[in-house]
Design an enzyme around this catalytic site. Sequence first.
Site, PDB file in Angstrom:
ATOM      1  N   SER A  41       0.849  -1.188   0.000  1.00 34.81           N
ATOM      2  CA  SER A  41       0.000   0.000   0.000  1.00 34.81           C
ATOM      3  C   SER A  41       0.885   1.238   0.000  1.00 34.81           C
ATOM      4  CB  SER A  41      -0.938   0.000   1.210  1.00 34.81           C
ATOM      5  OG  SER A  41      -0.215  -0.271   2.388  1.00 34.81           O
ATOM      6  N   HIS A  73      -9.910  -5.842  -5.761  1.00 35.13           N
ATOM      7  CA  HIS A  73      -9.462  -6.676  -6.863  1.00 35.13           C
ATOM      8  C   HIS A  73      -8.162  -7.333  -6.451  1.00 35.13           C
ATOM      9  CE1 HIS A  73      -6.444  -3.731  -8.254  1.00 35.13           C
ATOM     10  NE2 HIS A  73      -7.329  -2.858  -7.830  1.00 35.13           N
ATOM     11  N   HIS A  95      -2.044 -10.528   3.176  1.00 33.35           N
ATOM     12  CA  HIS A  95      -1.701 -10.260   4.579  1.00 33.35           C
ATOM     13  C   HIS A  95      -2.301 -11.315   5.508  1.00 33.35           C
ATOM     14  CE1 HIS A  95      -1.699  -6.294   2.540  1.00 33.35           C
ATOM     15  NE2 HIS A  95      -0.704  -5.997   3.361  1.00 33.35           N
ATOM     16  N   TYR A  97      -3.743 -10.554   8.148  1.00 36.91           N
ATOM     17  CA  TYR A  97      -5.002 -10.004   8.683  1.00 36.91           C
ATOM     18  C   TYR A  97      -6.191 -10.266   7.780  1.00 36.91           C
ATOM     19  CZ  TYR A  97      -4.188  -5.757   5.790  1.00 36.91           C
ATOM     20  OH  TYR A  97      -3.977  -4.879   4.767  1.00 36.91           O
ATOM     21  N   GLU A  98      -5.926 -10.733   6.571  1.00 35.75           N
ATOM     22  CA  GLU A  98      -7.033 -11.140   5.697  1.00 35.75           C
ATOM     23  C   GLU A  98      -7.491 -12.556   6.028  1.00 35.75           C
ATOM     24  OE1 GLU A  98      -6.257  -9.606   1.425  1.00 35.75           O
ATOM     25  OE2 GLU A  98      -4.306  -9.536   2.415  1.00 35.75           O
ATOM     26  N   ALA A 125       3.905   0.311   3.716  1.00 42.30           N
ATOM     27  CA  ALA A 125       3.603   1.550   4.418  1.00 42.30           C
ATOM     28  C   ALA A 125       3.632   1.216   5.901  1.00 42.30           C
ATOM     29  CB  ALA A 125       2.237   2.080   4.021  1.00 42.30           C
ATOM     30  N   MET A 220       2.186  -4.243   9.104  1.00 41.27           N
ATOM     31  CA  MET A 220       1.459  -5.522   9.116  1.00 41.27           C
ATOM     32  C   MET A 220       1.893  -6.448   7.984  1.00 41.27           C
ATOM     33  SD  MET A 220      -2.280  -3.843   9.762  1.00 41.27           S
ATOM     34  CE  MET A 220      -2.479  -2.436  10.879  1.00 41.27           C
ATOM     35  N   SER A 221       3.098  -6.269   7.496  1.00 39.94           N
ATOM     36  CA  SER A 221       3.533  -7.109   6.361  1.00 39.94           C
ATOM     37  C   SER A 221       5.032  -7.361   6.440  1.00 39.94           C
ATOM     38  CB  SER A 221       3.189  -6.409   5.042  1.00 39.94           C
ATOM     39  OG  SER A 221       3.988  -5.259   4.865  1.00 39.94           O
ATOM     40  N   ASN A 244       2.199   7.559   8.788  1.00 39.59           N
ATOM     41  CA  ASN A 244       1.579   8.110  10.003  1.00 39.59           C
ATOM     42  C   ASN A 244       2.523   7.939  11.183  1.00 39.59           C
ATOM     43  OD1 ASN A 244       0.655   5.131   9.616  1.00 39.59           O
ATOM     44  ND2 ASN A 244       0.432   5.494  11.815  1.00 39.59           N
ATOM     45  N   HIS A 256      -7.400   6.261   8.927  1.00 42.21           N
ATOM     46  CA  HIS A 256      -6.983   5.485   7.755  1.00 42.21           C
ATOM     47  C   HIS A 256      -6.957   6.336   6.488  1.00 42.21           C
ATOM     48  CE1 HIS A 256      -6.040   1.945   5.476  1.00 42.21           C
ATOM     49  NE2 HIS A 256      -7.132   2.050   4.735  1.00 42.21           N
TER      50      HIS A 256
END
Length: 287
Positions: A41, A73, A95, A97-98, A125, A220-221, A244, A256
């Site tokens: 991202s 997508h 991820h 978290y998915e 990010a 998160m990655s 951020n 977000h």
Amino acid sequence: MFPAVDQPADAIEPFATAERGARDLLRRLSAPPEVAVVLGSGWRQAADALGEAETECPMAELPGFLAPTVAGHGGTLRSLRVGGHSVLVLLGRTHLYEGRSPAEVVHAVRTAVIAGASVVVLTNAAGAINPALNPGEVVLVRDHINLTGASPLTGTEPPAGYRSRFVDLTDLYTSHLRQVATSVDPSLAEGVYAALRGPHYETPAEVAMLRSTGADLVGMSTALEAIAARHLGASVLGLSLVTNLAAGVSPEPLDHAEVLAAGTAAVPRLGRLLATLVPRLAGSSPL
Ligand code: 8IG
């Protein structure tokens, strides 16, 4: 040992699945990839700065890749030549978290490395824990702290021909590649990236804890992909775009939309960085 009934067969044989992915990928390319670039991202919009695609296809067309979800997508694979080098760009990533497994999270990176990439660039990010870092800044990942509780090497042993799963992670984010990056842009800071599962952001107390552990960035990655790439013998470069200040570093709550806006504002700079850096990374893998 029995796999959970609802587990796709692919998840049980992640290396064989990545080999199938790599065979399919190589059939589509004019030359094996030398460098793989994962655009997370904030970075996706900068992809075009690398040049025109030679080949492009939805990731879901290749074995082991996930079908796109209804809402978003799916990812895209793009191959192109940059400064005479063959580069594979992975637009989008999976991820934890998915709800995805570690094997699914690292499948694209495994496929790229098995297909030939000896250098893997992992972009993301991240939130800044270190108050000296500013939104909009790109930070070289010097090391990570994997707090996801997950490893891509969990499960059955890697098949014959692969390195031991007890892989050494000293100099995971190769100092050599960081030097190349710094020579291209001396203003790049370096920092330690703490990887958490998310998808919620941290509490201020968690950020204070992370800061005391030596983390400069949180996201998160990246960590699992870096481990999987190193296990396969590739050199890894990590690039974090600070979008951020982590919770509690700034008095404002995290938003977000603001995180996304900071990413968009940085696109021209990210594009210039990728276009100058990526061709210099090819063939510079000392492993
Ligand atoms: I962008 O502050 C981005 N990703 N965990 N915390 C975590 N992930 C992030 C953050 C953050 N900002």
